[in-house]
Write a protein that holds these residues in place. Structure first.
Motif, PDB file in Angstrom:
ATOM      1  N   HIS A  33       0.629  -0.965   0.149  1.00  0.00           N
ATOM      2  CA  HIS A  33       0.092  -0.025  -0.346  1.00  0.00           C
ATOM      3  C   HIS A  33       1.156   1.307   0.153  1.00  0.00           C
ATOM      4  O   HIS A  33       1.304   1.245   0.926  1.00  0.00           O
ATOM      5  N   CYS A  34       0.691   2.414  -0.598  1.00  0.00           N
ATOM      6  CA  CYS A  34       1.863   3.231  -1.253  1.00  0.00           C
ATOM      7  C   CYS A  34       1.155   4.066  -0.870  1.00  0.00           C
ATOM      8  O   CYS A  34      -0.210   4.690  -1.456  1.00  0.00           O
ATOM      9  N   LEU A  35       1.721   5.344  -0.894  1.00  0.00           N
ATOM     10  CA  LEU A  35       1.197   6.447   0.423  1.00  0.00           C
ATOM     11  C   LEU A  35       1.899   7.710  -0.669  1.00  0.00           C
ATOM     12  O   LEU A  35       3.078   7.797  -0.740  1.00  0.00           O
ATOM     13  N   LEU A 157       7.319  -1.448   6.598  1.00  0.00           N
ATOM     14  CA  LEU A 157       7.155   0.833   6.644  1.00  0.00           C
ATOM     15  C   LEU A 157       8.458   0.843   6.502  1.00  0.00           C
ATOM     16  O   LEU A 157      10.324   1.107   6.963  1.00  0.00           O
ATOM     17  N   LEU A 158       8.270   1.161   4.855  1.00  0.00           N
ATOM     18  CA  LEU A 158       9.528   1.789   4.020  1.00  0.00           C
ATOM     19  C   LEU A 158       8.981   3.014   3.744  1.00  0.00           C
ATOM     20  O   LEU A 158       7.641   3.388   3.222  1.00  0.00           O
ATOM     21  N   SER A 186       3.122  -7.755   4.818  1.00  0.00           N
ATOM     22  CA  SER A 186       2.368  -6.277   4.429  1.00  0.00           C
ATOM     23  C   SER A 186       3.335  -5.613   4.314  1.00  0.00           C
ATOM     24  O   SER A 186       3.992  -5.000   5.245  1.00  0.00           O
ATOM     25  N   THR A 187       3.331  -4.738   3.599  1.00  0.00           N
ATOM     26  CA  THR A 187       3.863  -3.264   3.468  1.00  0.00           C
ATOM     27  C   THR A 187       3.274  -1.945   3.237  1.00  0.00           C
ATOM     28  O   THR A 187       2.381  -1.746   2.228  1.00  0.00           O
ATOM     29  N   ILE A 188       4.141  -0.693   4.255  1.00  0.00           N
ATOM     30  CA  ILE A 188       3.312   0.691   3.897  1.00  0.00           C
ATOM     31  C   ILE A 188       4.011   1.039   3.143  1.00  0.00           C
ATOM     32  O   ILE A 188       5.204   0.726   4.094  1.00  0.00           O
ATOM     33  N   LEU A 189       4.681   1.556   1.709  1.00  0.00           N
ATOM     34  CA  LEU A 189       5.647   2.464   1.051  1.00  0.00           C
ATOM     35  C   LEU A 189       4.812   3.683   0.944  1.00  0.00           C
ATOM     36  O   LEU A 189       4.449   4.179   0.048  1.00  0.00           O
ATOM     37  N   VAL A 204      -3.557   2.394  -3.223  1.00  0.00           N
ATOM     38  CA  VAL A 204      -2.494   4.146  -3.570  1.00  0.00           C
ATOM     39  C   VAL A 204      -3.490   4.813  -2.804  1.00  0.00           C
ATOM     40  O   VAL A 204      -5.005   5.178  -2.731  1.00  0.00           O
ATOM     41  N   SER A 205      -3.067   5.139  -1.470  1.00  0.00           N
ATOM     42  CA  SER A 205      -3.660   6.297  -0.414  1.00  0.00           C
ATOM     43  C   SER A 205      -2.994   7.570  -0.739  1.00  0.00           C
ATOM     44  O   SER A 205      -1.571   8.439  -0.588  1.00  0.00           O
TER      45      SER A 205
END
Length: 235
Positions: A33-35, A157-158, A186-189, A204-205
């Motif tokens: 999940h990309c920010l 978390l990256l 699970s990854t937040i990027l 993408v958020s």
């Protein structure tokens, strides 16, 4: 699909200055999940809040059934969340092996965890006795990720992992994130580069002024570049 991480109505402050406003976000199991958002939108603050490095005044951060809100920062990795901050923050005078050992010690992981991360980053196996400060930027990013992955986290978390890297190293980071997804991590990027997001993201958020304004499947982002212009200001 179940959520690995659920954030609800999160308010965070630096001193008296509010940065996050009632922020809601979900990270699915095995998702990348990309920010995206402009500088100062609150992306890094959100990652720090998850890790307990920025206290939340209201709201909830849950890892599965475990409430992370209020945990001291050293307990969050033990719960199953690993963080690779922007700038890597390695111990430059220590060797590659010593930096990895720190990750193993933090959650009392075995040599099997060490071998698993070295299998992900074979070049680090060749550099074990080298001081981490003498590695290239891409190798340092790999080491920072390897150290975090020694925790065998459920959630990674990256923060800006491709910043300043040459294209071949960016491709390697993307490849690693995809491998981790296949293993159920699970990854937040957090990223600024849209071209770095598209090949690896599931959703993408867009974060603006401390709020999640919109969350979309990555296919929509490919089809609608106006979203990027609206929230990030570049195409």
């Amino acid at each position: 699909m179940a959520d690995a991480l659920t954030i609800a109505k999160l308010d965070c402050f630096y001193g008296e200055t509010q940065i996050l406003y009632g922020l809601d976000l979900s990270l699915r199991e095995g998702e990348v999940h990309c920010l995206l958002g402009r500088n100062g939108a609150g992306k890094t603050t959100l990652l720090k809040a998850i890790m307990g490095l920025v206290p939340s005044r209201t709201g909830s951060i849950r890892l599965g059934d475990v409430e992370l809100t209020g945990l001291p920062p050293h307990e969050v990795p033990r719960a199953g969340v690993a963080y690779v901050p922007q700038g890597r923050r390695l111990f430059a005078e220590m060797t590659v092996a010593e930096n990895i050992e720190i990750g193993l010690y933090a959650r009392k992981r075995s040599r099997d965890a060490r071998e698993a991360v070295l299998d992900l980053f074979p070049i680090l196996r060749e550099r074990l006795r080298q001081q981490s400060g003498t590695l290239s930027g891409g190798e340092q990013q790999m080491l920072a990720m390897a150290r975090a992955l020694c925790l065998e986290p459920r959630v990674l978390l990256l923060d800006e992992p491709t910043e300043g890297l040459m294209p071949s190293m960016i491709a390697k980071i993307r490849e690693t994130v995809a491998k981790l997804r296949a293993r159920g991590v699970s990854t937040i990027l957090v990223e600024q580069r849209v071209d770095a997001v598209l090949p690896v993201a599931d959703r993408v958020s867009f974060i603006e002024n401390g709020r999640v304004r919109e969350t979309v499947e990555v296919d929509r982002l490919r089809d609608d570049q106006e979203l990027v212009k609206r929230y990030v200001g570049v195409s």
